[in-house]
Write a protein that holds these residues in place. Sequence first.
Motif, PDB file in Angstrom:
ATOM      1  N   SER A   1       0.821  -1.217   0.000  1.00 25.09           N
ATOM      2  CA  SER A   1       0.000   0.000   0.000  1.00 25.09           C
ATOM      3  C   SER A   1       0.854   1.268   0.000  1.00 25.09           C
ATOM      4  O   SER A   1       0.327   2.366   0.071  1.00 25.09           O
ATOM      5  N   LYS A   2       2.178   1.103  -0.075  1.00 24.57           N
ATOM      6  CA  LYS A   2       3.066   2.271  -0.107  1.00 24.57           C
ATOM      7  C   LYS A   2       3.999   2.200  -1.305  1.00 24.57           C
ATOM      8  O   LYS A   2       4.515   1.133  -1.638  1.00 24.57           O
ATOM      9  N   VAL A   3       4.212   3.353  -1.926  1.00 27.88           N
ATOM     10  CA  VAL A   3       5.196   3.482  -3.009  1.00 27.88           C
ATOM     11  C   VAL A   3       6.038   4.717  -2.717  1.00 27.88           C
ATOM     12  O   VAL A   3       5.486   5.778  -2.393  1.00 27.88           O
ATOM     13  N   PHE A   4       7.340   4.586  -2.802  1.00 29.82           N
ATOM     14  CA  PHE A   4       8.243   5.725  -2.608  1.00 29.82           C
ATOM     15  C   PHE A   4       8.814   6.150  -3.960  1.00 29.82           C
ATOM     16  O   PHE A   4       9.327   5.321  -4.715  1.00 29.82           O
ATOM     17  N   VAL A   5       8.722   7.449  -4.255  1.00 29.83           N
ATOM     18  CA  VAL A   5       9.244   7.998  -5.507  1.00 29.83           C
ATOM     19  C   VAL A   5      10.201   9.128  -5.154  1.00 29.83           C
ATOM     20  O   VAL A   5       9.866  10.020  -4.368  1.00 29.83           O
ATOM     21  N   LYS A   6      11.372   9.097  -5.760  1.00 33.06           N
ATOM     22  CA  LYS A   6      12.347  10.163  -5.525  1.00 33.06           C
ATOM     23  C   LYS A   6      12.922  10.615  -6.867  1.00 33.06           C
ATOM     24  O   LYS A   6      13.295   9.782  -7.691  1.00 33.06           O
ATOM     25  N   VAL A   7      12.957  11.927  -7.077  1.00 33.09           N
ATOM     26  CA  VAL A   7      13.579  12.484  -8.276  1.00 33.09           C
ATOM     27  C   VAL A   7      14.592  13.531  -7.831  1.00 33.09           C
ATOM     28  O   VAL A   7      14.225  14.536  -7.207  1.00 33.09           O
ATOM     29  N   LYS A   8      15.858  13.279  -8.104  1.00 35.26           N
ATOM     30  CA  LYS A   8      16.917  14.207  -7.730  1.00 35.26           C
ATOM     31  C   LYS A   8      18.025  14.167  -8.767  1.00 35.26           C
ATOM     32  O   LYS A   8      18.516  13.090  -9.127  1.00 35.26           O
ATOM     33  N   ASP A   9      18.394  15.348  -9.270  1.00 33.63           N
ATOM     34  CA  ASP A   9      19.476  15.457 -10.268  1.00 33.63           C
ATOM     35  C   ASP A   9      19.238  14.524 -11.456  1.00 33.63           C
ATOM     36  O   ASP A   9      20.150  13.837 -11.930  1.00 33.63           O
ATOM     37  N   ASN A  10      17.987  14.473 -11.926  1.00 32.06           N
ATOM     38  CA  ASN A  10      17.577  13.678 -13.097  1.00 32.06           C
ATOM     39  C   ASN A  10      17.635  12.165 -12.866  1.00 32.06           C
ATOM     40  O   ASN A  10      17.448  11.385 -13.805  1.00 32.06           O
ATOM     41  N   THR A  11      17.907  11.747 -11.628  1.00 31.24           N
ATOM     42  CA  THR A  11      17.839  10.326 -11.291  1.00 31.24           C
ATOM     43  C   THR A  11      16.486  10.040 -10.647  1.00 31.24           C
ATOM     44  O   THR A  11      16.100  10.696  -9.682  1.00 31.24           O
ATOM     45  N   VAL A  12      15.783   9.061 -11.205  1.00 31.82           N
ATOM     46  CA  VAL A  12      14.453   8.694 -10.706  1.00 31.82           C
ATOM     47  C   VAL A  12      14.551   7.347  -9.990  1.00 31.82           C
ATOM     48  O   VAL A  12      15.129   6.401 -10.533  1.00 31.82           O
ATOM     49  N   THR A  13      13.989   7.272  -8.796  1.00 29.70           N
ATOM     50  CA  THR A  13      13.971   6.015  -8.048  1.00 29.70           C
ATOM     51  C   THR A  13      12.547   5.722  -7.597  1.00 29.70           C
ATOM     52  O   THR A  13      11.891   6.608  -7.028  1.00 29.70           O
ATOM     53  N   VAL A  14      12.080   4.516  -7.860  1.00 33.39           N
ATOM     54  CA  VAL A  14      10.739   4.092  -7.457  1.00 33.39           C
ATOM     55  C   VAL A  14      10.868   2.778  -6.694  1.00 33.39           C
ATOM     56  O   VAL A  14      11.437   1.814  -7.205  1.00 33.39           O
ATOM     57  N   ARG A  15      10.346   2.756  -5.468  1.00 34.41           N
ATOM     58  CA  ARG A  15      10.406   1.544  -4.629  1.00 34.41           C
ATOM     59  C   ARG A  15       8.999   1.191  -4.173  1.00 34.41           C
ATOM     60  O   ARG A  15       8.281   2.020  -3.597  1.00 34.41           O
ATOM     61  N   ASP A  16       8.567  -0.033  -4.480  1.00 33.57           N
ATOM     62  CA  ASP A  16       7.258  -0.484  -3.994  1.00 33.57           C
ATOM     63  C   ASP A  16       7.443  -1.661  -3.044  1.00 33.57           C
ATOM     64  O   ASP A  16       8.551  -2.192  -2.886  1.00 33.57           O
ATOM     65  N   TYR A  17       6.339  -2.052  -2.416  1.00 33.60           N
ATOM     66  CA  TYR A  17       6.368  -3.166  -1.465  1.00 33.60           C
ATOM     67  C   TYR A  17       5.353  -4.226  -1.865  1.00 33.60           C
ATOM     68  O   TYR A  17       4.631  -4.776  -1.039  1.00 33.60           O
ATOM     69  N   GLY A  18       5.345  -4.500  -3.189  1.00 35.77           N
ATOM     70  CA  GLY A  18       4.505  -5.547  -3.739  1.00 35.77           C
ATOM     71  C   GLY A  18       5.186  -6.898  -3.618  1.00 35.77           C
ATOM     72  O   GLY A  18       6.014  -7.123  -2.719  1.00 35.77           O
ATOM     73  N   ARG A  19       4.898  -7.767  -4.564  1.00 30.37           N
ATOM     74  CA  ARG A  19       5.432  -9.134  -4.484  1.00 30.37           C
ATOM     75  C   ARG A  19       6.880  -9.237  -4.935  1.00 30.37           C
ATOM     76  O   ARG A  19       7.582 -10.195  -4.605  1.00 30.37           O
ATOM     77  N   GLY A  20       7.347  -8.233  -5.697  1.00 32.75           N
ATOM     78  CA  GLY A  20       8.705  -8.305  -6.230  1.00 32.75           C
ATOM     79  C   GLY A  20       8.752  -9.178  -7.468  1.00 32.75           C
ATOM     80  O   GLY A  20       8.066 -10.201  -7.550  1.00 32.75           O
ATOM     81  N   ILE A  21       9.537  -8.783  -8.470  1.00 32.19           N
ATOM     82  CA  ILE A  21       9.697  -9.603  -9.677  1.00 32.19           C
ATOM     83  C   ILE A  21      10.325 -10.932  -9.273  1.00 32.19           C
ATOM     84  O   ILE A  21      11.269 -10.949  -8.463  1.00 32.19           O
ATOM     85  N   PRO A  22       9.835 -12.070  -9.784  1.00 33.15           N
ATOM     86  CA  PRO A  22      10.500 -13.356  -9.496  1.00 33.15           C
ATOM     87  C   PRO A  22      11.999 -13.256  -9.777  1.00 33.15           C
ATOM     88  O   PRO A  22      12.411 -12.790 -10.851  1.00 33.15           O
ATOM     89  N   LEU A  23      12.819 -13.647  -8.826  1.00 31.87           N
ATOM     90  CA  LEU A  23      14.263 -13.376  -8.871  1.00 31.87           C
ATOM     91  C   LEU A  23      14.953 -13.919 -10.123  1.00 31.87           C
ATOM     92  O   LEU A  23      15.898 -13.309 -10.631  1.00 31.87           O
ATOM     93  N   GLY A  24      14.478 -15.032 -10.619  1.00 29.21           N
ATOM     94  CA  GLY A  24      15.131 -15.619 -11.790  1.00 29.21           C
ATOM     95  C   GLY A  24      14.759 -14.947 -13.104  1.00 29.21           C
ATOM     96  O   GLY A  24      15.322 -15.273 -14.156  1.00 29.21           O
ATOM     97  N   LYS A  25      13.816 -14.002 -13.072  1.00 33.31           N
ATOM     98  CA  LYS A  25      13.335 -13.361 -14.304  1.00 33.31           C
ATOM     99  C   LYS A  25      13.542 -11.846 -14.316  1.00 33.31           C
ATOM    100  O   LYS A  25      12.966 -11.146 -15.130  1.00 33.31           O
TER     101      LYS A  25
END
Length: 600
Positions: A62-86
């Motif tokens: 239910s939370k998403v963190f978005v950061k934009v600084k010096d043209n670098t974009v970072t997005v972090r969610d707390y979902g299931r995560g991409i399957p590690l092997g893919k």
Amino acid sequence: MAQSTYDESKIQTLSALEHIRKRPGMYIGRLGNGTHVDDGIYILLKEVIDNSVDEFIMGFGSKVFVKVKDNTVTVRDYGRGIPLGKVVDCVSIINTGAKYSDDVFQFSVGLNGVGTKAVNALSSSFTVTAYREGKFSSASFSKGFLVSQDTGTCPEPDGTMVSFVPDKELFGDYAFNEDFIISRIWGYAYLNTGLSIDFNNKVYKSAHGLLDLLDKEVGSESLYTIIHSRSKQIEFAFTHLPGSYGENYFSYVNGQHTNDGGTHQSAFKEGILKGINEYFKKNWAPQDVRDGIVGAIAIKVKDPVFESQTKNKLSNTEIRSWIVSEVKDAIIDFLLKNPEDANKLNQKVINNETLRKELNEVKKGARESAKKVSLNIPKLKDCKYHLGQSTSHQDECERSVIFLTEGDSASGTITKTRDVMTQAVFSLRGKILNVFGKKRTEIYKNAELYNMMVALGIENGVEGLRYGKVIIATDADNDGFHIRNLLMTYFLTYFEDLVLAGRLYILETPLFRVRNKQQTVYCYSEKQRDNAIAQIRNSEVTRFKGLGEIDPKEFGQFIGEEIRLVPVSIPGMNEMHKTLEFYMGNNTPQRRDFIMENLI
């Protein structure tokens, strides 16, 4: 002319990565430098956030963190995560993803497995890290090519983190506009109640969805209680504004803002008409029911069909009947339960009908006096291609623009240097009428306002617009700024939907030319002028007060490929109306005080 040989050697097969970089417009709509809300850098950000929101829709994170600084974009969610092997495959191989499976994603926007691959390919650096059950898998790329990989254990909660820098080779000297990002994030919040988005350490969250959206847009201007309904697959809200013209809608499919509407928006409008007519037992005309309306609709569809990769318009036809039915029934239910609001709505429609009949009489006289000049309009130098005119020349039609200039001098300069295929010029005689607070009949009583409307093709709404961009091109002096304000008042008063559609712009032309015999620099501010003077020895400085002062041989570059345009946008209709009233309404003591304080 020598002809090149067309044989087997000329046939090329591009990899998916090469194709994205060679034809980015097919994947993100446009490149741009960040000065327009639909520029590519914001589409890249959207594609990444979409994936995080899709996780929330499916009940994970239910939370998403978005950061934009010096043209670098970072997005972090707390979902299931991409399957590690893919992890590598999901961000680098086209048509790879879980969005094809109804078991994993039921109402996703990213159905084609392209989104993050395009972000990866169009970024100078791109890193993705997936966290699952105490383990992680990370991959870093440059321009789509894998640079490094890492795996291991860590205490991070499940989810996905993506970080990227849009490639300056493609986007040029770009910059992110924080207001554009905040507006987009509010869109996610309104459409996903319960979702919390932290952008640069400030949290955005909505408790009442589209009701909050409309409340922010119209505030106290709403004529009656905003009508709001929400069910499993559809949410909508609407109200009428007093003294407003036209119709304005915010429409969404699976969280995607469909700027150009589509079948869901058409069904929404039909449902409003049927619901109001059925409740009041009337047969009112559509324009009488909907004139002055502000509405929002969001639907969820399992298999959305869009007209392009940028998903601006929905094409599904099978959704029409159930949307019309749900909207109609919800409106009747609301009006039955709220008789005072029903009475206010009834009066609004009656007023609309009265004004339309009055307007039709004035229109009739205006058309007769104008002898149906159609597009043989005085002061209009038209171009060949027009918006929506031809499928075989679609790019040229979309590129078509009209410059609104003041006087023969400025229009003469543009006319001599324009591209006659895609650039039209409409010349104003000077300062137009201040139409703030005036009825729409004023257009038909004033030849210049009428001719401008007919030239643009917007008499019956923005759907008839003949040009991809309407560009205000006035001198950079007090008179020019005044004319600019009068033109913006004209559009915001009578043709608000044209502005909301992102079609109105202001042309930026240089204020100064600094040159010597070897070098010429055009400057758009006093700071740029001072820097140029410091760099160019023995320079002469010219101040351009009007467009007519710039030699046509020089001027061509300022309306060519390097054209500089400032989009006219509004933070919300409520704020816009207050601003218009302050600057263009009656000369109040507050405005006089403001002028005195800022005169210097």
